[in-house]
Design a protein around this motif. Structure first.
Motif, short mmCIF file in Angstrom:
data_model
loop_
_atom_site.label_atom_id
_atom_site.label_comp_id
_atom_site.label_asym_id
_atom_site.label_seq_id
_atom_site.Cartn_x
_atom_site.Cartn_y
_atom_site.Cartn_z
N PRO A 12 3.41 2.02 -3.05
CA PRO A 12 2.33 2.31 -2.35
C PRO A 12 1.80 3.66 -2.44
O PRO A 12 0.71 4.11 -2.23
N PHE A 13 2.63 4.42 -2.74
CA PHE A 13 2.28 6.02 -2.87
C PHE A 13 1.18 6.37 -3.90
O PHE A 13 0.23 7.21 -4.09
N ILE A 57 -9.68 10.94 0.04
CA ILE A 57 -8.87 11.97 0.72
C ILE A 57 -7.62 11.55 0.40
O ILE A 57 -7.05 10.65 1.07
N THR A 85 9.43 2.46 -2.74
CA THR A 85 8.69 3.22 -2.14
C THR A 85 7.53 3.90 -2.62
O THR A 85 6.56 4.25 -2.10
N GLU A 92 -1.41 4.72 -4.73
CA GLU A 92 -2.62 4.46 -4.31
C GLU A 92 -3.25 5.54 -3.54
O GLU A 92 -4.23 5.72 -3.62
N ARG A 131 -7.18 7.86 -3.57
CA ARG A 131 -8.14 7.87 -2.53
C ARG A 131 -9.14 9.02 -2.74
O ARG A 131 -8.56 9.94 -3.29
N LYS A 150 -4.55 12.16 1.05
CA LYS A 150 -3.41 12.97 2.09
C LYS A 150 -3.37 11.86 3.06
O LYS A 150 -4.04 11.17 3.78
N VAL A 151 -1.93 11.57 3.68
CA VAL A 151 -1.64 11.08 4.73
C VAL A 151 -0.65 11.94 5.62
O VAL A 151 -0.21 12.80 4.97
N LEU A 187 1.48 14.62 1.42
CA LEU A 187 2.15 13.96 2.84
C LEU A 187 1.76 14.89 3.97
O LEU A 187 2.61 14.72 4.79
#
Lengths: 328, 182
Positions: free
Chosen positions: A29-30, A38, A26, A32, A36, A40-41, A71
């Motif tokens: 992918p975090f 931005i 898990t 990446e 970015r 933040k997801v 997050l």
């Protein structure tokens, strides 16, 4: 449906190899997201997380805070100094008061072994252990393992030696549990005064001489000498320690193969590790720090999901809106 | 409710449908300039891959192709729980001023597309975003529509549409299966 490893993350001892692999997968992918523009997801939007640090920390606290913010969780930092803890409030009272303000998770660091579990049994929020005494520091163990996996792939049969102050190290314990569960061979090396009794019962090999450890290992996880926890004379002097156990360029050059160098930080340069090793080509010390954010994002994400009562409510409601069926 | 699996499109029909969609995408974009094709994980990625190759065959131009995993932008983490593994998001270009065509396998409630639009907004400000789907099964819960559609079908709530692609599933076809069979 509960989170993949229960309500809390207290240590790696209680996890299975598959659960550890799930966290590492898990985390992948975090990584990446932090690259970015931005960073933040919205995955944890609306969640409130308290970082409860009863012990000093720079790296771990900031790493957790970045993970939480990337997050989209809302975070509050509480440190022992300057809070009611310094007025004598107990741990449980502090946590219950925080919980009364409707929080979702607590990240706790405490000087007492077992503090995280003690708290987890008494509050409803998810509890993440950010280091408890000399017991465990699971997210550090996970980020070390992720860094090793980045270089080695499958860890089965890989040889990792943890060097130095094993006695006071929660990082050592989390690493030993995690690595052995993934099939790696683990050794420890340090002065006998800094090795816990019965350490061999954890299934690790012991080296008394650092030269032998370097000869054997594919990776060295070099621990900090925790002078602040040393209540008696465990070693004659930092200088003598460096001479006998310090990881130096000359020692590494004598080894047959290149040895990967990890250190959980903060480093005592010139004591357990020399500067030219820490900054050398085989050091992955800064990769560990980068991976730390990704691993903590993964842990937060996995713990945040799947509140069973909400899942029940959603089942009774309208279609949940999974697009192409329930393949996953 | 049906009790058995029905095939909607077989491998050759999928290929034909994608071929038409690839032409429609180029028409919609009036050529291949500024076009970026972005597949949604998972099956949308393979479909996007095939569309890019078909556009290449027809136009002689390889358009940039990205992928998007919208897991972290979903609105159901609290209810459904975390997806076991989040796939990679790959969007290494400046999106500003580009025409993005999102590719997905099935359009149903529209929530995945909503999440994809949110995620794209965090990467830049495209001139336009369009949506291409292999199957539109109706049942929208949001005001979202597709610009390029492979096939429209009516499917009941008790049924599921599965798009299988050879790259992942070892065969290519579109099937309707009863949900209880899952």
């Amino acid at each position: 449906m509960t989170a993949a490893f229960g309500k809390d993350l207290l240590g790696l001892e209680s996890l299975t190899g598959d659960q550890i692999r799930l966290i590492l997968d898990t985390a992948e992918p975090f990584k990446e997201i932090s690259e970015r523009a931005i960073k933040k997801v919205p995955a944890l939007r609306g969640s409130t997380i308290v970082n409860l640090f009863f012990e000093n920390s720079t790296r771990t606290r900031i790493s957790f805070e970045f993970a939480e913010k990337r997050l989209s969780a809302d975070t509050v930092n509480v440190s022992a100094a300057g809070s009611s803890v310094s007025k004598g409030e107990t741990l449980v009272d502090t946590a219950r008061n925080l919980e009364a303000m409707r929080i979702d998770m607590v990240v706790i660091r405490h000087s007492a072994s077992g503090a995280a579990q003690f708290l987890a049994e008494r509050i409803q929020s998810n509890v993440i252990n950010a280091g408890d005494g000399t017991h465990e520091h699971p997210t550090q163990g996970l980020l070390d393992i992720l860094t090793l996996r980045d270089r080695f792939g499958d860890l089965k049969g890989r040889r990792v030696c943890i060097c130095g102050d094993i006695l006071h190290s929660r990082v050592a314990r989390s690493n030993i549990w995690g690595l052995t569960k993934l099939g790696a061979e683990v050794a420890v090396c340090g002065p006998r005064s800094l090795l816990p009794n019965a350490i061999d019962e954890l299934g690790v090999r012991i080296f008394d001489r650092i030269e032998e450890a370097i000869e054997w290992a594919e990776a060295l996880n070099v621990l900090r000498l925790q002078f602040e926890r040393m209540t008696a004379g465990y070693i004659p002097s930092a200088r003598e320690y460096n001479r006998v156990f310090g990881i130096s360029r000359e020692r590494l050059d004598r080894a047959k193969r290149d040895v990967l160098i990890l250190h959980p930080g903060p480093m005592n340069r010139g004591v357990e590790i020399d500067s030219d090793v820490a900054d050398g080509p085989h050091s992955v010390i800064l990769d560990q720090v980068t991976n730390g954010v990704a691993v903590r994002m993964a842990v937060l994400y996995l713990l945040a999901g799947g509140k069973p009562e909400l899942a029940e409510a959603a089942k009774g409601g309208s279609a949940r809106g999974r697009e192409s069926g329930d393949r996953e | 409710m049906t009790t058995k699996t029905t095939t909607v499109l077989d491998a050759r029909a999928v290929e034909r449908t994608l071929k038409r969609m690839s032409v429609e995408i180029v028409e919609l974009n009036r050529g291949t300039d500024n076009l970026i094709i972005v597949g949604i994980q998972r099956r949308g990625v393979q479909l996007a891959d095939r569309l890019v190759r078909m556009i290449e065959g027809g136009e002689g131009v390889t358009v940039p192709q990205g992928s998007l995993d919208i897991t972290l932008y979903r609105d159901d983490l609290q209810t459904v729980g975390p997806r076991p593994v989040v796939g990679p998001t790959y969007l290494p270009w400046e999106l500003d001023g580009k025409h993005i065509v999102i590719v997905d396998d099935v359009l149903y409630t529209g929530r995945t597309v909503r999440a994809a639009l949110d995620e794209l907004a965090d990467f830049g400000r495209p001139a336009a975003i369009s949506l291409a789907v292999l199957i539109d099964r109706g049942g929208r819960e949001l005001p979202i529509h597709a610009d390029v559609i492979g096939k429209k079908i009516d499917v009941g709530q008790g049924e599921r549409v599965d798009v299988l692609v050879a790259e992942v599933d070892e065969r290519t076809e579109v099937v309707i299966v009863p949900k209880s069979a899952a």
